[in-house]
Motif scaffolding. Structure first.
Motif, PDB file in Angstrom:
ATOM      1  N   ALA A 205       0.863  -1.173   0.000  1.00  0.00           N
ATOM      2  CA  ALA A 205       0.000   0.000   0.000  1.00  0.00           C
ATOM      3  C   ALA A 205       0.908   1.234   0.000  1.00  0.00           C
ATOM      4  CB  ALA A 205      -0.910  -0.007   1.224  1.00  0.00           C
ATOM      5  N   PRO A 206       0.374   2.413  -0.276  1.00  0.00           N
ATOM      6  CA  PRO A 206       1.214   3.608  -0.330  1.00  0.00           C
ATOM      7  C   PRO A 206       1.891   3.907   1.004  1.00  0.00           C
ATOM      8  CG  PRO A 206      -0.916   4.014  -1.355  1.00  0.00           C
ATOM      9  CD  PRO A 206      -1.016   2.693  -0.678  1.00  0.00           C
ATOM     10  N   LEU A 209       0.579   5.664   4.654  1.00  0.00           N
ATOM     11  CA  LEU A 209      -0.724   5.199   5.112  1.00  0.00           C
ATOM     12  C   LEU A 209      -0.524   4.101   6.146  1.00  0.00           C
ATOM     13  CD1 LEU A 209      -1.588   6.676   2.487  1.00  0.00           C
ATOM     14  CD2 LEU A 209      -3.321   4.906   2.177  1.00  0.00           C
ATOM     15  N   ARG A 360      -4.721   9.875   6.717  1.00  0.00           N
ATOM     16  CA  ARG A 360      -3.738   8.839   6.377  1.00  0.00           C
ATOM     17  C   ARG A 360      -3.775   7.663   7.360  1.00  0.00           C
ATOM     18  NH1 ARG A 360      -4.147  10.757   2.230  1.00  0.00           N
ATOM     19  NH2 ARG A 360      -2.585  11.652   0.828  1.00  0.00           N
ATOM     20  N   GLY A 391       1.997   1.128   4.722  1.00  0.00           N
ATOM     21  CA  GLY A 391       2.333   0.964   3.322  1.00  0.00           C
ATOM     22  C   GLY A 391       3.815   1.056   3.061  1.00  0.00           C
ATOM     23  N   LEU A 395       4.245   6.713  -2.393  1.00  0.00           N
ATOM     24  CA  LEU A 395       2.957   7.402  -2.395  1.00  0.00           C
ATOM     25  C   LEU A 395       2.751   8.184  -3.683  1.00  0.00           C
ATOM     26  CD1 LEU A 395       0.396   8.154  -0.798  1.00  0.00           C
ATOM     27  CD2 LEU A 395       1.676  10.037   0.227  1.00  0.00           C
ATOM     28  N   PHE A 398       0.496   6.853  -6.527  1.00  0.00           N
ATOM     29  CA  PHE A 398      -0.928   6.630  -6.289  1.00  0.00           C
ATOM     30  C   PHE A 398      -1.694   7.946  -6.314  1.00  0.00           C
ATOM     31  CE2 PHE A 398       1.283   3.107  -4.418  1.00  0.00           C
ATOM     32  CZ  PHE A 398       0.469   2.009  -4.628  1.00  0.00           C
ATOM     33  N   GLU A 400      -5.401   9.942  -5.241  1.00  0.00           N
ATOM     34  CA  GLU A 400      -6.349   9.843  -4.131  1.00  0.00           C
ATOM     35  C   GLU A 400      -7.408   8.785  -4.419  1.00  0.00           C
ATOM     36  OE1 GLU A 400      -6.382  11.206  -1.089  1.00  0.00           O
ATOM     37  OE2 GLU A 400      -4.397  11.994  -1.538  1.00  0.00           O
ATOM     38  N   ASP A 402      -6.948   6.097  -6.201  1.00  0.00           N
ATOM     39  CA  ASP A 402      -6.289   4.801  -5.974  1.00  0.00           C
ATOM     40  C   ASP A 402      -6.368   4.405  -4.499  1.00  0.00           C
ATOM     41  OD1 ASP A 402      -5.525   4.563  -8.626  1.00  0.00           O
ATOM     42  OD2 ASP A 402      -3.578   5.500  -8.290  1.00  0.00           O
ATOM     43  N   ILE A 403      -6.130   5.376  -3.632  1.00  0.00           N
ATOM     44  CA  ILE A 403      -6.146   5.100  -2.196  1.00  0.00           C
ATOM     45  C   ILE A 403      -7.543   4.714  -1.741  1.00  0.00           C
ATOM     46  CG2 ILE A 403      -5.817   6.146   0.075  1.00  0.00           C
ATOM     47  CD1 ILE A 403      -3.595   7.842  -1.199  1.00  0.00           C
TER      48      ILE A 403
END
Length: 459
Positions: A205-206, A209, A360, A391, A395, A398, A400, A402-403
């Motif tokens: 994950a980013p 986060l 986040r 993550g 970041l 990615f 927003e 995508d998140i």
């Protein structure tokens, strides 16, 4: 309502000097990634960990977690905060303030790396059965070790800013449930008992986060070895044999119906056959076949149902094929459900929101299907545990949207996940975020202007 009973340590004070140590942490991470070691073989890693801890001023104990009479590779280090030396400190420098446990795992996996990184692993090792295998840090434990070492270095550097005691645990063999080996090796009598156990895991994950949840956060895991028996013979005359490969194949296919047809859609379970071995040549029908099965469940009732169904399916397929004897089903590893304490998790989430901002920090909507033995420490010690995931991908890659999609739909199949040969956390900003998260969580318990008390004390 849970209230802080003492002024918590200032997370910013614990993080002083972080940017000075980051270059060294980057080099350390790349070195660990290039030199992975299998479970219970983490000799080099443990040596590096112990050397750095001693150099930072920690009281270090090595050789934990091995079988009876044999030194293990586990490392435990203890450091008391500088505020303990003041009027609130105990006799002989013993802490009257909070005691916390911070944990990282050290082992790698038998996976051939395909990341293409300049520091990619080319290592091989020998499994307990004598098989030579490639080795890779495919689960991010090299990140965990680096981040905890970064946190321990800053705790030592900024020792005057906090009170209490930190127990740093570098655990071998998480992939095969090594935590019990640590606690069985005199852990309870050799080290201070913590008020809380804290741990973290990097994932696809980013970076920047972080997510966790109170209650069940990671699934229970059962690993089974199933040996199926047949009657071997010539590949050209299958009528004279009972083919264990066919039996094994039928078992693999039938096992897929357990979750899809026996477990309610509102429940969660995973049954995976990760290995199947039989025979030596194409024209020889073997006498037996062996399957390796992993099971993930989120409630005791579902676990019991799935394990019973596996036994039923395995035996029924063998009987249907006329096997000369019933299969052997051997439990290998068992990891319980990892459960986060409600009050302690609220404290950690609050610390993370203050560190990263509320946008986040996420409360996971459900229990993750992965498993961890970290919870064993809290269970055996009888104290709360909090485990979170952060993550490890850049970041900047990615949007927003995508998140938001990650939160709603989970990790897309296009992203290499943990245990993939292509899993490659970004060095920056992953290491910095991991250190910050560990120290932010720790600061909520460590005393600041006065030692003593606990953030879990109630009024």
């Amino acid at each position: 309502m849970t209230q802080p009973a003492t002024a918590a340590a200032d997370a910013a004070e614990l993080l002083r000097g972080l940017h000075d140590v980051l270059p060294g942490l980057r080099d350390l991470y790349k070195d660990l990634h290039a030199h992975p070691e299998l479970s219970f073989q983490e000799t080099r890693t443990a040596g590096i960990v112990a050397q750095r801890l001693r150099a930072a001023g920690w009281d270090v104990t090595e050789g934990l977690g091995g079988p009876e009479g044999v030194p293990g590779t586990g490392v435990v280090a203890v450091l008391r905060g500088g505020l303990n030396d003041g009027p609130n400190g105990g006799p002989n420098g013993a802490a009257e303030g909070p005691v916390i446990l911070l944990r990282a795992d050290m082992d790698a996996l038998p996976v051939r790396e395909e990341t293409g990184l300049p520091y990619a692993s080319e290592a091989t090792a020998t499994e307990p059965d004598g098989t030579e295998v490639p080795v890779m840090h495919a689960c991010g434990h090299d990140v965990h070790v680096t981040c905890l070492l970064g946190a321990t270095e800053l705790l030592a550097t900024n020792r005057a800013a906090w009170g209490g005691t930190v127990v740093a645990v570098f655990q071998p063999a998480e992939e095969v449930g090594g935590a019990p080996r640590m606690t069985e090796d005199g852990f309870l009598s050799r080290f201070p008992r913590p008020e809380v156990c804290l741990g973290q895991h990097v994932g696809p994950a980013p970076a920047g986060l972080v997510g966790t949840r109170p209650g069940p956060v990671m699934s229970a895991c059962d690993t089974l070895r199933v040996k199926v028996f047949g009657r071997g013979g010539h590949g050209s005359m299958p009528e004279t044999t009972i083919d264990p490969v066919v039996i094994a194949a039928a078992i693999v296919m039938r096992l897929q119906t357990i979750v899809s047809r026996e477990i309610a859609a509102s429940r969660s379970a995973v049954v995976t056959v990760g290995s199947l071995h039989a025979g030596t040549r194409a024209n020889v029908i073997a006498d037996e076949a062996e399957l390796g099965i992993t099971v993930r469940t989120t409630t005791p009732a579902v676990r019991d149902k799935v394990l019973a169904a596996i036994t039923r399916v395995v035996n029924a397929e063998a009987a249907a094929s006329g096997a000369p004897r019933m299969p052997e089903i051997t439990p290998l590893d068992e990891l319980p459900l990892l459960v986060n304490d409600q009050a302690a998790t609220d404290v950690v989430l609050g610390a993370f929101r203050e560190l990263l901002g509320p946008d986040r920090v996420f409360v996971l909507p459900s229990t993750l299907t992965g498993s961890e033995d970290f919870g064993h420490f809290g269970t055996v010690l009888g104290v709360p545990s909090v485990f979170w995931h952060f993550g490890g991908l850049d970041l900047a890659d990615f949007t927003e949207q995508d998140i938001l999609s990650l939160l709603e739909d989970g990790i897309p199949a296009t992203l290499p996940s943990n245990h993939s040969p292509k899993f490659a956390p970004a060095v920056d900003p992953t290491l910095e975020v991991g250190v910050r998260l560990m120290l932010a969580a720790a600061s909520a318990w460590l005393a600041g202007t006065a030692a003593g008390g606990s953030v879990l004390d109630t009024e």
